[in-house]
Design an enzyme around this catalytic site. Structure first.
Site, short mmCIF file in Angstrom:
data_model
loop_
_atom_site.label_atom_id
_atom_site.label_comp_id
_atom_site.label_asym_id
_atom_site.label_seq_id
_atom_site.Cartn_x
_atom_site.Cartn_y
_atom_site.Cartn_z
N HIS A 37 0.84 -1.21 0.00
CA HIS A 37 0.00 0.00 0.00
C HIS A 37 0.87 1.26 0.00
O HIS A 37 0.58 2.23 -0.69
CB HIS A 37 -0.88 0.05 1.26
CG HIS A 37 -1.84 -1.07 1.39
ND1 HIS A 37 -1.77 -1.99 2.42
CD2 HIS A 37 -2.91 -1.43 0.64
CE1 HIS A 37 -2.77 -2.85 2.29
NE2 HIS A 37 -3.46 -2.55 1.23
N GLN A 61 -17.95 -7.17 -0.37
CA GLN A 61 -17.07 -8.04 -1.15
C GLN A 61 -16.65 -9.31 -0.41
O GLN A 61 -15.80 -10.05 -0.89
CB GLN A 61 -15.84 -7.26 -1.65
CG GLN A 61 -14.87 -6.83 -0.58
CD GLN A 61 -13.82 -5.86 -1.12
OE1 GLN A 61 -14.11 -4.70 -1.40
NE2 GLN A 61 -12.59 -6.32 -1.29
N GLN A 153 -8.62 -8.06 -10.00
CA GLN A 153 -9.30 -6.83 -9.53
C GLN A 153 -8.98 -5.67 -10.48
O GLN A 153 -9.87 -4.90 -10.85
CB GLN A 153 -8.84 -6.52 -8.11
CG GLN A 153 -9.28 -5.18 -7.58
CD GLN A 153 -9.10 -5.06 -6.08
OE1 GLN A 153 -9.90 -5.57 -5.32
NE2 GLN A 153 -8.06 -4.38 -5.63
O1 PAF Z 1 -7.89 -4.28 -2.82
C1 PAF Z 1 -8.57 -3.91 -1.83
O2 PAF Z 1 -8.08 -3.65 -0.74
C2 PAF Z 1 -10.09 -3.78 -1.99
O3 PAF Z 1 -10.58 -4.79 -2.82
C3 PAF Z 1 -10.54 -2.40 -2.47
C4 PAF Z 1 -10.03 -2.09 -3.87
C5 PAF Z 1 -10.06 -1.33 -1.50
C6 PAF Z 1 -12.06 -2.34 -2.52
O4 PAF Z 1 -12.63 -2.56 -1.27
#
Ligand code: PAF
Length: 280
Positions: A37, A61, A153
């Site tokens: 991150h 999710q 994703q």
């Molecule tokens: O990758 C993640 O942490 C999550 O899937 C996201 C993109 C923040 C969506 O909740």
């Protein structure tokens, strides 16, 4: 650095930034930040005047038997790390703020979800696309930064941006790894000591697969057989091992062009994913 908990205030800040000609870089996260991150935040910092990081564990999710309740959370630590990496605003809404009532509609992803994590986590990418759409509407970023580890994703979000003509550019950044190669993930904290020691074999197996392909093997099944033999020696359980075209995510018997080799692997309390993208 500001922490903003309401959509109204977040919008106000973005409007203000836009009025003064600032560009907005956005890093969506579910918190429990790690170096992956932080590298996204740093990349956003390099290119943008205003850097917004969202921290929101999105219930939409997670499947019924997944780790929503026990997903690791530590806001104070996240706040410190985000600040050090150059964040201007953490958007930290509650579930009530994001979903004050059951959503009257959601995004249903049709393409590219019958493979990889989409196949083993039904509905997962509908939840991801829905929350990212909401976050894009709230934060209105010029660019949004995502990690390559979650390759499917990225493909889903890129398709969404293109399908709905969203005025945002999706930037994919390389996976950040531990010294032994294990992909950094918030879920690595679930691993036992023994599992943690073993887990680097996932990336090693991906590298071996990539080497076999680079040395001229074009037959998908033969590459997968050699990789699988290695994964069978682990103490966990394989969820999937596959090779697909990338980013279209189609299966072809003969490997050519840009391809993704991808693994999902279950340990006792953690499901780990990793991938390797190469030109075959
Ligand atoms: O990758 C993640 O942490 C999550 O899937 C996201 C993109 C923040 C969506 O909740």
């Amino acid at each position: 650095m500001k922490v903003i908990e309401t959509i109204a205030e977040m919008r106000q800040q973005v409007t203000l930034a836009r009025k003064t000609g600032q560009t907005v870089g956005f890093v969506p996260t579910m918190g429990f930040l790690h170096e992956g991150h932080l590298s996204l935040i740093e990349a956003a910092r390099e290119k943008h005047d205003l850097v917004v990081v969202s921290i929101f564990v999105n219930p939409l999710q997670f499947g019924p038997n997944e780790d929503l309740e026990r997903y690791p959370r530590d806001f104070e630590r996240d706040e410190r790390l985000a600040k050090q990496a150059g964040t201007d605003i953490i958007f930290y809404p509650s579930v009530q703020e994001m979903y004050p009532e059951a959503m009257p509609m959601t995004i249903h992803v049709i393409k590219g979800v019958d493979v990889l994590c989409g196949a083993s986590r039904p509905g997962h990418f509908d939840g991801v696309a829905t929350v990212v759409m909401k976050l894009f509407q709230i934060i209105q970023p010029d660019k949004a930064f995502f990690g390559q580890k979650d390759a499917q994703q990225i493909a889903v979000i890129m398709n969404m941006v293109s399908a709905f003509n969203l005025p945002v550019q999706v930037i994919a950044r390389p996976t950040i790894r531990e010294e032994d190669g294990l992909a950094k993930s918030s879920r690595n904290v679930y691993l036992s000591e023994q599992e943690r020691q073993e887990a680097s074999f996932l990336y090693e197996t991906l590298q071996i697969g990539a080497e076999i392909i680079k040395s001229g093997e074009k037959n998908r099944d033969r590459v997968l057989d050699q990789m699988k033999a290695r994964l069978d020696k682990g103490s966990g359980q394989l969820d999937y091992l596959t090779i697909l075209s990338f980013p279209s995510l189609n299966e072809t018997k003969t490997l050519t062009g840009s391809i993704i080799i991808a693994i999902a692997y279950f340990y006792q309390n953690a499901r780990l994913i990793d991938n390797y993208i190469i030109e075959a």
